[in-house]
Scaffold this motif. Structure first.
Motif, short mmCIF file in Angstrom:
data_model
loop_
_atom_site.label_atom_id
_atom_site.label_comp_id
_atom_site.label_asym_id
_atom_site.label_seq_id
_atom_site.Cartn_x
_atom_site.Cartn_y
_atom_site.Cartn_z
N GLU A 1 46.15 42.70 48.20
CA GLU A 1 45.06 43.11 49.06
C GLU A 1 44.81 41.98 50.28
OE1 GLU A 1 41.64 43.82 46.90
OE2 GLU A 1 42.09 45.75 46.27
N THR A 2 44.97 40.62 49.73
CA THR A 2 44.85 39.50 50.92
C THR A 2 45.96 39.51 51.79
OG1 THR A 2 43.71 38.03 48.95
CG2 THR A 2 44.89 36.92 50.95
N ASN B 1 45.37 42.31 54.25
CA ASN B 1 44.34 41.80 55.32
C ASN B 1 44.63 40.81 56.31
OD1 ASN B 1 42.08 43.49 54.18
ND2 ASN B 1 41.86 41.90 52.84
N LYS C 1 47.04 42.54 58.85
CA LYS C 1 46.25 43.36 59.82
C LYS C 1 45.74 42.46 60.78
CE LYS C 1 44.61 47.35 57.18
NZ LYS C 1 43.42 47.95 56.53
N GLN C 2 45.36 41.38 60.52
CA GLN C 2 44.78 40.27 61.22
C GLN C 2 45.87 39.67 62.34
OE1 GLN C 2 42.24 37.26 59.53
NE2 GLN C 2 41.81 38.53 57.77
#
Length: 148
Positions: free
Chosen positions: A127-128, A131, A134-135
């Motif tokens: 999950e990290t 994220n 995506k950033q």
């Protein structure tokens, strides 16, 4: 952030991306398909009917090249085209029943290969990773837009 850390993250990302792409390409070729064919069928399989432009954006193949791939898949009976009644310039692409049956057969194996790539990695770490990537992707897109 340290320039060296950013550079190291970039190099690791590029190497991981290459390794993942090679593993996926190998899996897809074991199914007797080319990556571009599989990518288009997979997009239609999961998203349903799309325009040629939407397919092109989903699979990151330019619209000029995608027509050739779509033609081949249509000749094999795996997808079909239909014209938009409201706008003659728009062409829809959808997977046929034969294409769906093919994907019903090969996609679970493909998904398993992907699952195995992440086997042993904690869900929180995955999950990290999602994220963070995506950033970075959003920032890269914004910087590209600022340049134009």
């Amino acid at each position: 952030m340290s320039d060296n850390l950013s550079l190291k993250a970039f190099v690791v990302l590029m190497k991981a991306s290459k390794s993942i792409q090679e593993a996926i390409k190998h899996d897809i070729s074991n199914q007797g398909m080319r990556t571009s064919d599989f990518s288009i069928l997979e997009a239609l399989y999961h998203k349903g009917r799309l325009t040629v432009r939407e397919v092109s954006e989903a699979v990151l193949i330019n619209t000029g090249s995608i027509t050739y791939v779509i033609d081949k898949l249509e000749k094999k009976g795996l997808l079909e085209r239909s014209n938009c009644k409201e706008d003659r310039r728009v062409v829809y692409i959808q997977i046929t029943e034969e294409g769906k049956q093919l994907m019903d057969t090969i996609f679970p194996q493909h998904q398993q290969v992907i699952e195995e790539l992440f086997d042993g990695i904690a869900e929180e770490d995955i999950e990290t990773t999602i994220n963070v990537l995506k950033q970075v992707g959003i920032k890269a897109s914004q910087e590209k837009a600022d340049d134009n």
